[in-house]
Design an enzyme around this catalytic site. Structure first.
Site, PDB file in Angstrom:
ATOM      1  CB  VAL A 197      -0.845   0.131   1.292  1.00 26.71           C
ATOM      2  CG1 VAL A 197      -1.937   1.166   1.124  1.00 26.71           C
ATOM      3  CG2 VAL A 197      -1.389  -1.168   1.767  1.00 26.71           C
ATOM      4  CB  SER A 198       1.262   4.165  -2.195  1.00 28.21           C
ATOM      5  OG  SER A 198       1.098   3.408  -3.360  1.00 28.21           O
TER       6      SER A 198
END
Ligand code: SAM
Length: 209
Positions: free
Chosen positions: A60-61
């Site tokens: 997940v960024s």
């Protein structure tokens, strides 16, 4: 308000009210792996300003990076958006919230398990304006083009020519190229204004042969 969102606002990464509202309403913890939530708790995830593993070597960024890219992209209510490398679905959900019922988000992810993971996570919010596709986003999504906005979460060596074609005139594209984020604004059939922001790290854009 979460301390992290507050800090991203104070430090100037988040500015636009509709993007800030989406950050407040869509919890990053809803897009993390179950075992991580059990181990660390939701609050830790909500306040953590770094990428988080979602398996398959993907993440997940980082909130700061997503905030920075969304502010460059400037998504508007009613936009049709292509989200390339949807992973956990967190950014897809932020976009779906921002564009609202009159807009639409097409989310493309090459790893089938992650496409399904992202779809399940976004499903927690009941959006009716999102479609997930499993495939190679380096070619864009020709049958749904043109798009008002295109955003990518994986870095290629250049901006993909199909993305430029599939962007509407007046549209904006934000994508990593190497260790920089590039913003393109389409001003004519084959004309673009370009800006580049170095100093970021991304997973690679994997192209099908
Ligand atoms: N915004 C996502 C999130 O917050 O969960 C980012 C996920 S990760 C940083 C980038 C994703 O891009 C990975 O899930 C990876 O599998 C995907 N990806 C890489 N190359 C791709 C391609 N050619 N087409 C579609 N997805 C791709």
């Amino acid at each position: 308000m979460s301390r992290l969102i507050d800090r991203l606002i104070k430090e100037g990464y988040l500015n636009s009210p509709r993007i800030i509202q989406a950050f407040k309403e869509i919890s990053r913890a809803d897009f993390a792996l179950e075992e991580l939530i059990k181990k660390e708790g939701r609050e830790f995830i909500e306040e953590y300003n770094a990428p988080l593993s979602i398996s398959f070597g993907q993440t997940v960024s980082q909130p700061l990076t997503v905030a920075f890219m969304l502010e460059l992209l400037q998504p508007e209510k009613g936009d049709r958006i292509l989200d390339i490398g949807s992973g956990s679905g967190w950014q897809t959900a932020l976009l779906a919230k921002i564009v609202g019922q009159d807009g639409f988000v097409y989310a493309i992810e090459r790893i089938r398990e992650l496409k399904e993971f992202g779809q399940r996570n976004v499903g927690k919010y009941g959006f009716k304006n999102v479609e997930f596709v499993c495939g190679d986003g380096s070619k864009g999504l020709g049958d749904k083009a043109p798009f008002d906005r295109i955003i990518a979460a994986a870095a290629g060596e250049e901006i993909q020519p199909e993305w430029k074609k599939q962007l509407k005139i007046g549209g904006r594209l934000a994508a990593p190229v190497g260790n920089a984020i590039r913003l393109l604004i389409k001003t004519g059939e084959d004309k673009f204004k370009k800006k580049e922001y170095p100093g970021f790290a991304f997973v690679p854009l994997i192209k099908e042969k």
